[in-house]
Design an enzyme around this catalytic site. Structure first.
Site, PDB file in Angstrom:
ATOM      1  NE  ARG A 170      94.501 -22.669 -24.696  1.00  0.00           N
ATOM      2  CZ  ARG A 170      95.652 -22.612 -25.376  1.00  0.00           C
ATOM      3  NH1 ARG A 170      96.177 -21.461 -25.704  1.00  0.00           N
ATOM      4  NH2 ARG A 170      96.262 -23.727 -25.718  1.00  0.00           N
ATOM      5  CG  ASP A 229      94.434 -32.309 -30.512  1.00  0.00           C
ATOM      6  OD1 ASP A 229      94.543 -33.111 -31.474  1.00  0.00           O
ATOM      7  OD2 ASP A 229      95.417 -31.840 -29.912  1.00  0.00           O
ATOM      8  CD  GLU A 235      92.571 -30.810 -26.489  1.00  0.00           C
ATOM      9  OE1 GLU A 235      93.040 -31.922 -26.263  1.00  0.00           O
ATOM     10  OE2 GLU A 235      93.240 -29.823 -26.818  1.00  0.00           O
ATOM     11  CG  HIS A 276     103.819 -22.213 -25.446  1.00  0.00           C
ATOM     12  ND1 HIS A 276     104.102 -21.464 -26.563  1.00  0.00           N
ATOM     13  CD2 HIS A 276     103.533 -23.450 -25.904  1.00  0.00           C
ATOM     14  CE1 HIS A 276     103.988 -22.218 -27.636  1.00  0.00           C
ATOM     15  NE2 HIS A 276     103.633 -23.429 -27.258  1.00  0.00           N
ATOM     16  CE  LYS A 280      97.196 -32.000 -33.554  1.00  0.00           C
ATOM     17  NZ  LYS A 280      97.267 -31.346 -32.254  1.00  0.00           N
ATOM     18  CE  LYS A 304     100.378 -32.365 -18.887  1.00  0.00           C
ATOM     19  NZ  LYS A 304     100.859 -32.434 -20.272  1.00  0.00           N
TER      20      LYS A 304
HETATM   21  P1  GTP Z   1      99.383 -33.299 -27.224  1.00  0.00           P
HETATM   22  O1  GTP Z   1      98.113 -32.580 -27.577  1.00  0.00           O
HETATM   23  O2  GTP Z   1     100.038 -33.927 -28.391  1.00  0.00           O
HETATM   24  O3  GTP Z   1     100.364 -32.440 -26.467  1.00  0.00           O
HETATM   25  O4  GTP Z   1      99.017 -34.553 -26.286  1.00  0.00           O
HETATM   26  P2  GTP Z   1      97.832 -34.741 -25.258  1.00  0.00           P
HETATM   27  O5  GTP Z   1      96.545 -34.308 -25.858  1.00  0.00           O
HETATM   28  O6  GTP Z   1      97.920 -36.135 -24.745  1.00  0.00           O
HETATM   29  O7  GTP Z   1      98.302 -33.786 -24.099  1.00  0.00           O
HETATM   30  P3  GTP Z   1      97.517 -32.907 -23.041  1.00  0.00           P
HETATM   31  O8  GTP Z   1      96.116 -33.282 -22.828  1.00  0.00           O
HETATM   32  O9  GTP Z   1      98.408 -32.888 -21.846  1.00  0.00           O
HETATM   33  O10 GTP Z   1      97.464 -31.454 -23.669  1.00  0.00           O
HETATM   34  C1  GTP Z   1      98.504 -30.914 -24.373  1.00  0.00           C
HETATM   35  C2  GTP Z   1      98.286 -29.414 -24.539  1.00  0.00           C
HETATM   36  O11 GTP Z   1      98.147 -28.796 -23.253  1.00  0.00           O
HETATM   37  C3  GTP Z   1      99.503 -28.787 -25.162  1.00  0.00           C
HETATM   38  O12 GTP Z   1      99.340 -28.651 -26.532  1.00  0.00           O
HETATM   39  C4  GTP Z   1      99.598 -27.434 -24.444  1.00  0.00           C
HETATM   40  O13 GTP Z   1      98.746 -26.481 -25.086  1.00  0.00           O
HETATM   41  C5  GTP Z   1      99.014 -27.710 -23.088  1.00  0.00           C
HETATM   42  N1  GTP Z   1     100.044 -28.086 -22.084  1.00  0.00           N
HETATM   43  C6  GTP Z   1     100.217 -29.290 -21.512  1.00  0.00           C
HETATM   44  N2  GTP Z   1     101.230 -29.281 -20.627  1.00  0.00           N
HETATM   45  C7  GTP Z   1     101.720 -28.029 -20.624  1.00  0.00           C
HETATM   46  C8  GTP Z   1     102.796 -27.366 -19.905  1.00  0.00           C
HETATM   47  O14 GTP Z   1     103.518 -27.941 -19.079  1.00  0.00           O
HETATM   48  N3  GTP Z   1     102.986 -26.048 -20.200  1.00  0.00           N
HETATM   49  C9  GTP Z   1     102.220 -25.356 -21.084  1.00  0.00           C
HETATM   50  N4  GTP Z   1     102.481 -24.065 -21.287  1.00  0.00           N
HETATM   51  N5  GTP Z   1     101.200 -25.948 -21.772  1.00  0.00           N
HETATM   52  C10 GTP Z   1     100.965 -27.257 -21.554  1.00  0.00           C
HETATM   53 MG    MG Z   2      95.981 -32.420 -26.825  1.00  0.00          MG
END
Ligand code: GTP
Ligand code: MG
Length: 227
Positions: free
Chosen positions: A107, A102, A169, A185, A75, A142
């Protein structure tokens, strides 16, 4: 299968990004932040190696590579601060330790849908790996149509000074899901596209996510039949 191991942010880069972030004063202990990054990077290396070994084993025993390829990323400080902001938290070592899982991410792109769960199970079954968090956006996509399995695992990292558990992660998805996520994205972050077009593309992408899942399921059936 290839693991793209990205360069680890070095001390200078972290310091520079912190300076740019205007929140520098809130990080009392710069060295502690660098240490967290370094530990998490080692954690990602450990998990990356485990995944490579699992893929090797499958390839040897079942003549099938579950993993198509992998990407490892750290990150950036900017996105770390952005995430803490969204959670309403200051940039402090305490908050990074307790709320951000994370800093290191891998990935994993698989060939088939079943491979996602095969990889997950084989990884978390290992005695030094602990599952901390799990979000299955394949069983529960989602609203956008996004599909992927997100897990956070903890792994012990051995250093000259002792051992520490660190979170990594792991996002696991098929080639089809990954292709979809990259395009979606792009659409999400393009600012110069006509809103009417964005709406149309968004709707189509939702539909295509389901269609892609359907096609990947049917291709998996053919693959199973041939095994
Ligand atoms: P963040 O990491 O801050 O976003 O929060 P989080 O960890 O609670 O969220 P989550 O586990 O849903 O994962 C977020 C990551 O998944 C993002 O950084 C994206 O890489 C991916 N992601 C989640 N939702 C989407 C989506 O609708 N479209 C795309 N392209 N990627 C997504
Ligand atoms: Mg995340």
């Amino acid at each position: 299968m290839i693991l793209e191991r990205n360069n680890f942010l070095n001390v200078k880069q972290i310091e520079q990004q912190l300076k740019q972030s205007q929140q520098k004063s809130r990080i009392d202990d710069f060295k502690a932040l660098v240490k967290i990054f370094q530990l998490c990077h080692s954690g990602a290396n450990e998990i990356g190696t485990k995944l490579e070994n699992l893929d090797d084993e499958y390839s040897m025993n079942y003549d099938h590579n579950p993993i198509h390829h992998m990407e490892e990323r750290m990150k950036s400080i900017g996105s770390l601060i952005g995430k803490l902001d969204r959670k309403g938290l200051d940039l402090t070592i305490e908050n990074v330790r307790n709320h951000i899982y994370d800093i290191a991410g891998i990935r994993v792109i698989t060939n088939y849908i079943d491979d996602i769960y095969r990889i997950e199970e084989a990884l978390i079954d290992q005695s030094d790996v602990t599952l901390i968090r799990r979000k299955d956006y394949i069983k529960n996509p989602k609203p956008s149509g996004y599909r992927s399995l997100h897990i956070v695992v903890s792994i012990p990292v051995f250093q000259s000074t002792g051992v520490e558990d660190v979170p990594v992660e792991v996002q696991i998805r098929t080639i089809g899901m990954d292709m979809w996520a990259s395009l979606e994205h792009k659409l999400r972050y393009k600012t110069n596209v006509d809103p009417k077009k964005v709406k149309e593309h968004t709707g189509n992408l939702q539909k295509y996510a389901t269609e892609l899942y359907d096609i990947e399921s049917r291709m998996q059936e053919i693959f199973k039949d041939l095994q």
